[in-house]
Write an enzyme that holds these catalytic residues in place. Structure first.
Site, PDB file in Angstrom:
ATOM      1  CG  HIS A   1      -9.116   0.262   2.495  1.00 30.34           C
ATOM      2  ND1 HIS A   1      -8.238   1.281   2.051  1.00 30.34           N
ATOM      3  CD2 HIS A   1      -8.331  -0.432   3.257  1.00 30.34           C
ATOM      4  CE1 HIS A   1      -6.689   1.402   2.618  1.00 30.34           C
ATOM      5  NE2 HIS A   1      -6.900   0.010   3.099  1.00 30.34           N
TER       6      HIS A   1
ATOM      7  CD  GLU B   1      -2.970  -1.224   2.241  1.00 30.79           C
ATOM      8  OE1 GLU B   1      -2.699  -0.394   3.415  1.00 30.79           O
ATOM      9  OE2 GLU B   1      -3.999  -1.901   2.228  1.00 30.79           O
TER      10      GLU B   1
END
Length: 322
Positions: A199, A165
């Site tokens: 997300h 990430e």
């Protein structure tokens, strides 16, 4: 104005400022594309797509997703590198591009300072984990290292998740915002919003794997996750700009995943045998609770006061007045 990379400053002149190589809109578009490249492959293969009989925590799913996100990080990083070193992107040298990506210098000192700063912010939760719950014994015994090497979910949450990430949403993304000469506030608060949106696919996964959970509950959970991941993304972007180190933001991300969200209400009791066992005496509970919240507030104040000092670095990618 960016301090590093220097190729961006070539587009500034006292006589006639030159337009940036790419626009902020183009940079954000690349961030959105990177996000899709990161998430969409999860649902293209039955090996990575969760179902009622296959959880996202299954070792086979984790292995397949690790391979997918690793390839995504390589592709997106190469795209950013090519943009930076191309004539349209400012024709940065290889050294300048690697510095903009946060790979070199590695930033060991910056990593230690950023980790210390974040630990100060988590003074209360660290007290609860290490002192109240007696977690210092496990830390000395390196139990987390053992769990990382033996549990796929822990390895994903503490190592591969934070690393991929940060590679994608900081290393490969922020340099594009710098090349577009995007303002400090936009870079810090808009680009992490894309990180937060990445997300939201968890809504689908929870609905598939836990169909009995009401959609409204899942939606609220995902919105809350969007809020705190975006907030963390802003903090990580700030640290990346100030430190110029990919390692620093990765270590901070891993630490935050390890600690979880801080407690902001309720009494503090020791955890026994991995769960809440019989409660400690009332006096002890009050002492633990008062100590925790005092440290929580003191840590927040200390973090704010140390924000500029502990993030100052000669490797900074952008000048941010503190």
């Amino acid at each position: 104005m960016p301090l590093i990379p220097s190729f961006v400053t070539r587009y500034f002149s006292r006589e006639q400022p030159k337009p940036p190589p790419i626009s902020t809109r183009t940079a954000v578009l690349f961030l959105v594309i990177y996000t899709f490249i990161y998430v969409v492959p999860f649902y293209l293969s039955p090996k990575t797509r969760p179902s009622r009989s296959l959880s996202r925590d299954a070792p086979s799913v984790i292995r397949a997703r690790v391979a997918s996100v690793s390839l995504t990080c390589v592709i997106c990083s190469l795209i950013t590198f090519v943009i930076l070193t191309s004539q349209q992107g400012g024709r940065a040298t290889t050294a300048e591009a690697l510095r903009a990506l946060g790979y070199w210098p590695v930033g060991l000192v910056e990593t230690g300072k950023c980790l210390l700063l974040t630990a100060v912010l988590f003074a209360g939760p660290l007290f609860e984990t290490l002192v109240v719950d007696g977690g210092w014994r496990g830390w000395l015994a390196l139990r987390l290292v053992s769990r990382i090497s033996s549990e796929w979910t822990t390895w994903r949450n503490i190592v591969i998740g934070p690393f991929t990430e940060e590679v994608l949403f900081r290393s490969a993304s922020v340099p594009l915002m710098l090349t577009a000469q995007t303002s400090v506030l936009t870079t810090i608060f808009v680009s992490p919003l894309v990180f937060g949106l990445a997300h939201l696919h968890h809504f689908y996964e929870v609905r598939v794997s836990h169909p009995h959970v009401p959609a409204g509950v899942v939606a609220l959970r995902c919105l809350f996750q969007l809020a705190y991941t975006s907030l963390f993304g802003a903090y990580a972007t700030f640290l990346f700009l100030r430190s110029g180190s990919l390692l620093a933001v990765f270590v901070v991300h891993a630490f935050c995943n390890c600690m979880g969200l801080p407690r902001v209400w309720g009494r503090v009791y020791p955890i026994r045998n991995g769960g809440y066992g019989e409660q400690a005496p009332e006096e002890a509970s009050v002492l633990w609770t008062v100590s925790y919240y005092v440290l929580l507030v003191a840590g927040a104040v200390g973090w704010w006061r140390s924000l500029g000092v502990l993030t100052q670095s000669s490797n900074a990618l952008m000048a941010i007045e503190m």
